[in-house]
Design a protein around this motif. Structure first.
Motif, mmCIF file in Angstrom:
data_model
loop_
_atom_site.group_PDB
_atom_site.id
_atom_site.type_symbol
_atom_site.label_atom_id
_atom_site.label_comp_id
_atom_site.label_asym_id
_atom_site.label_seq_id
_atom_site.Cartn_x
_atom_site.Cartn_y
_atom_site.Cartn_z
ATOM 1 N N ASP A 310 16.920 14.761 -37.857
ATOM 2 C CA ASP A 310 16.279 13.532 -38.342
ATOM 3 C C ASP A 310 14.758 13.595 -38.259
ATOM 4 O O ASP A 310 14.083 12.578 -38.063
ATOM 5 C CB ASP A 310 16.775 12.314 -37.561
ATOM 6 N N GLY A 311 14.206 14.815 -38.380
ATOM 7 C CA GLY A 311 12.756 14.975 -38.397
ATOM 8 C C GLY A 311 12.082 14.996 -37.041
ATOM 9 O O GLY A 311 10.841 15.010 -36.961
ATOM 10 N N CYS A 312 12.852 15.007 -35.944
ATOM 11 C CA CYS A 312 12.224 15.034 -34.620
ATOM 12 C C CYS A 312 11.552 16.382 -34.382
ATOM 13 O O CYS A 312 11.963 17.402 -34.933
ATOM 14 C CB CYS A 312 13.226 14.708 -33.516
ATOM 15 N N THR A 313 10.501 16.392 -33.549
ATOM 16 C CA THR A 313 9.667 17.592 -33.422
ATOM 17 C C THR A 313 9.615 18.172 -32.021
ATOM 18 O O THR A 313 9.082 19.266 -31.841
ATOM 19 C CB THR A 313 8.232 17.274 -33.859
ATOM 20 N N TRP A 314 10.148 17.468 -31.015
ATOM 21 C CA TRP A 314 10.081 18.050 -29.671
ATOM 22 C C TRP A 314 11.187 17.502 -28.767
ATOM 23 O O TRP A 314 11.619 16.375 -28.903
ATOM 24 C CB TRP A 314 8.717 17.815 -29.032
ATOM 25 N N GLN A 315 11.640 18.370 -27.870
ATOM 26 C CA GLN A 315 12.673 18.038 -26.887
ATOM 27 C C GLN A 315 12.283 18.702 -25.575
ATOM 28 O O GLN A 315 12.204 19.932 -25.486
ATOM 29 C CB GLN A 315 14.036 18.538 -27.344
ATOM 30 N N ALA A 316 11.985 17.904 -24.553
ATOM 31 C CA ALA A 316 11.483 18.424 -23.289
ATOM 32 C C ALA A 316 12.551 18.407 -22.212
ATOM 33 O O ALA A 316 13.336 17.458 -22.108
ATOM 34 C CB ALA A 316 10.272 17.609 -22.828
#
Length: 374
Positions: A310-316
């Motif tokens: 869904d267009g997300c750009t980062w996962q920490a």
């Protein structure tokens, strides 16, 4: 020409520079020194106003916004405030006031105040926070004699000490004034690189429960520059972050009016820049000063989602959190001893080794449920 007192810039001042004024147009260039990075490192700064626009450049960051009519001849107000990362000085409750003739020399360092003829009119302006103040003494010919800025919390708490400054002006000339170019900034664009990568991110905070959302993080070298020599927040958090390689401009994120907000970035893209806006770039490789990152809320992936969903750009993913107390005490104070060796020698190899050794040895500190800021 102008010279900064040793105010702001972590006690090193804002260096030397030049100021040019032609009618209603002006341009100021300076370079705050950063000797703890390397002895000759300075962060280029430029503030300009021409026609309907105001320009603020700090290292690789360029911001331009319109002047609000009617234009004030007190151009020092504009450039004094654009240096504080404010998006629109005129929307912040600026109230210039005439304070009288002459300048209270006792307020400033004696080495700058002595042997000067204070032939100028004193003005000040206060921002809506009632704590950020710009002072200036303007000569009869309209040029500044001295200007100073005392920032308040509107610039972000971590920036208050750095962005205070006092400039003293000398060698005025009213002849052969060079032309001033129209302010321009390149349109912000994301990097053309595709795909994802996993980056190592360090984040210093005084509140253990905070995460990277609308925050600035860094690689280890960039974190050392942000923290400054021998410094650091109460907690050092280390994250493994999956990111889209389509990086945007870095965002300067600060806690303002109850929320963390970022300026100059390009959400939803993760922001990227050389630490302290120095070497390196949004899309290029890291240099001796490391990298700073910013993580916009609108780009954060939901729990369990992969980057790109869904267009997300980062996962920490938080790896571990240690305290500054443990870092400094580990191995008989190896961290501070390393700074003594590495002062002015980026990328600080001994400091990096000391931090990594303490990270491995110190116990993990659990995140506490304090006041969480999104």
């Amino acid at each position: 020409s102008m010279t900064s007192a040793a105010v702001g810039g972590n006690g090193h001042g804002w260096g030397h520079g030049t100021y040019t004024q032609r009618g209603n147009d002006y341009e100021l260039s300076a370079g705050p020194p950063l000797p703890w990075v390397t002895p000759n490192t300075a962060m280029p700064m430029k503030f300009a106003g021409k026609g309907d626009n105001i320009l603020a450049v700090s290292g690789a960051i360029c911001t331009m916004f319109p002047r609000a009519p009617p234009w004030s001849p007190l151009t020092w107000i504009e450039y004094g405030l654009t240096g504080t990362w404010l998006q629109d000085t005129h929307a912040k409750g600026l109230d210039p006031k005439y304070m009288g003739y002459g300048f209270p020399t006792g307020l400033w360092p004696k080495e700058y105040a002595s042997n000067r003829t204070w032939d100028c009119e004193l003005w000040n302006a206060t921002l809506v926070d009632k704590q950020s103040v710009v002072y200036a003494c303007i000569r009869p010919d309209g040029l500044p004699f001295v200007t100073g800025f005392t920032p308040g919390p509107i610039v972000g708490k971590s920036n208050i000490g750095f962005y205070g400054h006092i400039f003293f002006y000398d060698n005025h000339s009213l002849h052969n004034v060079p032309a001033i170019d129209a302010p321009t900034c390149a349109d912000p664009k994301p990097c053309s690189t595709t795909g994802t990568e996993t980056i190592d991110v360090w984040y210093g905070t005084d509140t253990a429960a905070l995460n990277l959302t609308n925050k600035d993080g860094a690689d280890l070298v960039g974190c050392a520059i942000y923290s400054s020599p021998h410094g650091g927040r109460k907690f050092w958090k280390r994250y493994s972050v999956d990111v889209s390689r389509s990086y945007g401009p870095w965002g300067d994120c600060n806690f303002i009016n109850g929320y963390n907000v970022c300026a100059h970035d390009l959400p939803p893209h993760v922001g990227r820049i050389g630490a302290q806006s120095l070497n390196g770039s949004q899309c290029g490789p890291a240099t001796n000063v490391g990298i700073w990152y910013s993580f916009p809320y609108v780009g954060k992936c939901k729990e369990g989602e992969k980057v790109g969903t869904d267009g997300c750009t980062w996962q920490a993913t938080l790896q571990k959190m240690i305290t500054i107390d443990c870092l400094k005490k580990h191995n008989d104070g190896a961290f501070d001893k390393a700074w003594d060796k590495d002062m002015g020698k980026a990328p600080f190899p001994n400091v990096q080794s000391a931090v990594l050794a303490a990270y491995d040895a110190c116990p993990n500190t659990p995140e506490q449920i304090d006041s969480i800021v999104i």
